[in-house]
Design a protein around this motif. Structure first.
Motif, PDB file in Angstrom:
ATOM      1  N   ILE A  68     -77.518  43.416  27.625  1.00  0.00           N
ATOM      2  CA  ILE A  68     -77.795  44.701  28.269  1.00  0.00           C
ATOM      3  C   ILE A  68     -78.064  45.712  27.162  1.00  0.00           C
ATOM      4  O   ILE A  68     -77.208  45.917  26.292  1.00  0.00           O
ATOM      5  CB  ILE A  68     -76.613  45.160  29.139  1.00  0.00           C
ATOM      6  CG1 ILE A  68     -76.340  44.147  30.251  1.00  0.00           C
ATOM      7  CG2 ILE A  68     -76.889  46.541  29.734  1.00  0.00           C
ATOM      8  CD1 ILE A  68     -75.143  44.457  31.107  1.00  0.00           C
ATOM      9  N   ILE A  97     -73.227  50.569  29.354  1.00  0.00           N
ATOM     10  CA  ILE A  97     -72.727  50.368  30.711  1.00  0.00           C
ATOM     11  C   ILE A  97     -71.707  51.446  31.004  1.00  0.00           C
ATOM     12  O   ILE A  97     -70.711  51.568  30.285  1.00  0.00           O
ATOM     13  CB  ILE A  97     -72.081  48.976  30.865  1.00  0.00           C
ATOM     14  CG1 ILE A  97     -73.089  47.885  30.540  1.00  0.00           C
ATOM     15  CG2 ILE A  97     -71.543  48.801  32.283  1.00  0.00           C
ATOM     16  CD1 ILE A  97     -72.465  46.506  30.397  1.00  0.00           C
ATOM     17  N   ASP A  98     -71.959  52.247  32.050  1.00  0.00           N
ATOM     18  CA  ASP A  98     -71.066  53.368  32.304  1.00  0.00           C
ATOM     19  C   ASP A  98     -69.670  52.912  32.681  1.00  0.00           C
ATOM     20  O   ASP A  98     -68.681  53.427  32.171  1.00  0.00           O
ATOM     21  CB  ASP A  98     -71.629  54.262  33.410  1.00  0.00           C
ATOM     22  CG  ASP A  98     -70.747  55.479  33.648  1.00  0.00           C
ATOM     23  OD1 ASP A  98     -70.299  55.686  34.791  1.00  0.00           O
ATOM     24  OD2 ASP A  98     -70.468  56.214  32.673  1.00  0.00           O
ATOM     25  N   ASN A 126     -70.642  48.364  24.846  1.00  0.00           N
ATOM     26  CA  ASN A 126     -70.345  47.458  25.956  1.00  0.00           C
ATOM     27  C   ASN A 126     -69.224  46.476  25.649  1.00  0.00           C
ATOM     28  O   ASN A 126     -69.311  45.274  25.945  1.00  0.00           O
ATOM     29  CB  ASN A 126     -71.616  46.730  26.393  1.00  0.00           C
ATOM     30  CG  ASN A 126     -72.659  47.691  26.916  1.00  0.00           C
ATOM     31  OD1 ASN A 126     -72.316  48.779  27.406  1.00  0.00           O
ATOM     32  ND2 ASN A 126     -73.920  47.325  26.811  1.00  0.00           N
ATOM     33  N   ALA A 166     -68.668  44.355  34.496  1.00  0.00           N
ATOM     34  CA  ALA A 166     -69.592  45.416  34.092  1.00  0.00           C
ATOM     35  C   ALA A 166     -70.319  45.877  35.342  1.00  0.00           C
ATOM     36  O   ALA A 166     -71.063  45.098  35.954  1.00  0.00           O
ATOM     37  CB  ALA A 166     -70.585  44.900  33.053  1.00  0.00           C
ATOM     38  N   HIS A 167     -70.051  47.120  35.728  1.00  0.00           N
ATOM     39  CA  HIS A 167     -70.611  47.651  36.974  1.00  0.00           C
ATOM     40  C   HIS A 167     -71.898  48.416  36.680  1.00  0.00           C
ATOM     41  O   HIS A 167     -71.880  49.446  36.008  1.00  0.00           O
ATOM     42  CB  HIS A 167     -69.595  48.579  37.648  1.00  0.00           C
ATOM     43  CG  HIS A 167     -68.350  47.895  38.097  1.00  0.00           C
ATOM     44  ND1 HIS A 167     -68.320  47.025  39.159  1.00  0.00           N
ATOM     45  CD2 HIS A 167     -67.084  47.925  37.615  1.00  0.00           C
ATOM     46  CE1 HIS A 167     -67.094  46.567  39.328  1.00  0.00           C
ATOM     47  NE2 HIS A 167     -66.311  47.088  38.394  1.00  0.00           N
ATOM     48  N   LEU A 168     -72.997  47.907  37.206  1.00  0.00           N
ATOM     49  CA  LEU A 168     -74.268  48.606  37.134  1.00  0.00           C
ATOM     50  C   LEU A 168     -74.583  49.171  38.515  1.00  0.00           C
ATOM     51  O   LEU A 168     -73.914  48.842  39.489  1.00  0.00           O
ATOM     52  CB  LEU A 168     -75.370  47.657  36.666  1.00  0.00           C
ATOM     53  CG  LEU A 168     -75.465  47.413  35.158  1.00  0.00           C
ATOM     54  CD1 LEU A 168     -74.211  46.758  34.617  1.00  0.00           C
ATOM     55  CD2 LEU A 168     -76.695  46.588  34.824  1.00  0.00           C
ATOM     56  N   ARG A 169     -75.629  49.973  38.608  1.00  0.00           N
ATOM     57  CA  ARG A 169     -75.931  50.609  39.895  1.00  0.00           C
ATOM     58  C   ARG A 169     -76.209  49.591  40.986  1.00  0.00           C
ATOM     59  O   ARG A 169     -75.824  49.791  42.139  1.00  0.00           O
ATOM     60  CB  ARG A 169     -77.120  51.548  39.741  1.00  0.00           C
ATOM     61  CG  ARG A 169     -76.740  52.943  39.281  1.00  0.00           C
ATOM     62  CD  ARG A 169     -77.889  53.894  39.450  1.00  0.00           C
ATOM     63  NE  ARG A 169     -79.072  53.462  38.749  1.00  0.00           N
ATOM     64  CZ  ARG A 169     -80.275  53.997  38.920  1.00  0.00           C
ATOM     65  NH1 ARG A 169     -80.442  54.978  39.773  1.00  0.00           N
ATOM     66  NH2 ARG A 169     -81.299  53.558  38.244  1.00  0.00           N
ATOM     67  N   THR A 196     -75.752  46.037  40.713  1.00  0.00           N
ATOM     68  CA  THR A 196     -75.009  44.786  40.701  1.00  0.00           C
ATOM     69  C   THR A 196     -73.815  44.892  39.762  1.00  0.00           C
ATOM     70  O   THR A 196     -73.686  45.863  39.007  1.00  0.00           O
ATOM     71  CB  THR A 196     -75.923  43.620  40.263  1.00  0.00           C
ATOM     72  OG1 THR A 196     -75.249  42.380  40.515  1.00  0.00           O
ATOM     73  CG2 THR A 196     -76.259  43.710  38.780  1.00  0.00           C
ATOM     74  N   THR A 197     -72.954  43.887  39.842  1.00  0.00           N
ATOM     75  CA  THR A 197     -71.815  43.766  38.940  1.00  0.00           C
ATOM     76  C   THR A 197     -71.876  42.409  38.267  1.00  0.00           C
ATOM     77  O   THR A 197     -72.107  41.397  38.934  1.00  0.00           O
ATOM     78  CB  THR A 197     -70.490  43.912  39.696  1.00  0.00           C
ATOM     79  OG1 THR A 197     -70.386  45.240  40.223  1.00  0.00           O
ATOM     80  CG2 THR A 197     -69.304  43.632  38.783  1.00  0.00           C
TER      81      THR A 197
END
Length: 115
Positions: free
Chosen positions: A27, A31-32, A76, A97-100, A102-103
């Motif tokens: 990535i 990653i927020d 990350n 890792a949480h993305l908008r 998917t995880t």
């Protein structure tokens, strides 16, 4: 290809400590939201702790004051310092890792706390 690799699990006596590490690769942006979850035998996966890149944290009540989540200086990466471990902390611990949209999940690392 996105990969999350955890390390640091093991067997420890009650009252002991362990530190889990997780690094996400594949990535190219920060990653927020990253976190740790756990699943004990016969139970559903539950949140342990999450942290945003800005430093906001969230803990499940049962680990407050004992566990500390932190984001590493490397992009990350996330850590979980676990102190005063109890037998009920025994579980497979997963990094997320949480993305908008998917995880992504790591493969899990076993933590076993003996009484």
């Amino acid at each position: 290809q996105v990969q999350l690799v955890e390390s640091g699990g093991g067997l420890v006596q009650a009252g002991g400590s362990l530190r889990l590490s997780c690094a996400a690769s594949g990535i190219r942006f920060n990653i927020d939201l990253m976190g740790w979850y756990r699943q004990a035998p016969g139970k559903q996966r539950e949140l342990v702790a999450t942290q945003t890149v800005g430093g906001s944290t969230n803990y499940t009540d049962s680990v407050k004051g004992r566990f500390t989540i932190s984001r590493g200086s490397a992009r990350n990466t996330v850590y979980l310092q676990m102190n005063s471990l109890k037998p009920e902390d025994t579980a497979v611990y997963y990094c997320a890792a949480h993305l908008r949209v998917t995880t992504f999940w790591g493969q899990g690392t076993q933590v076993t706390v003996s009484s």
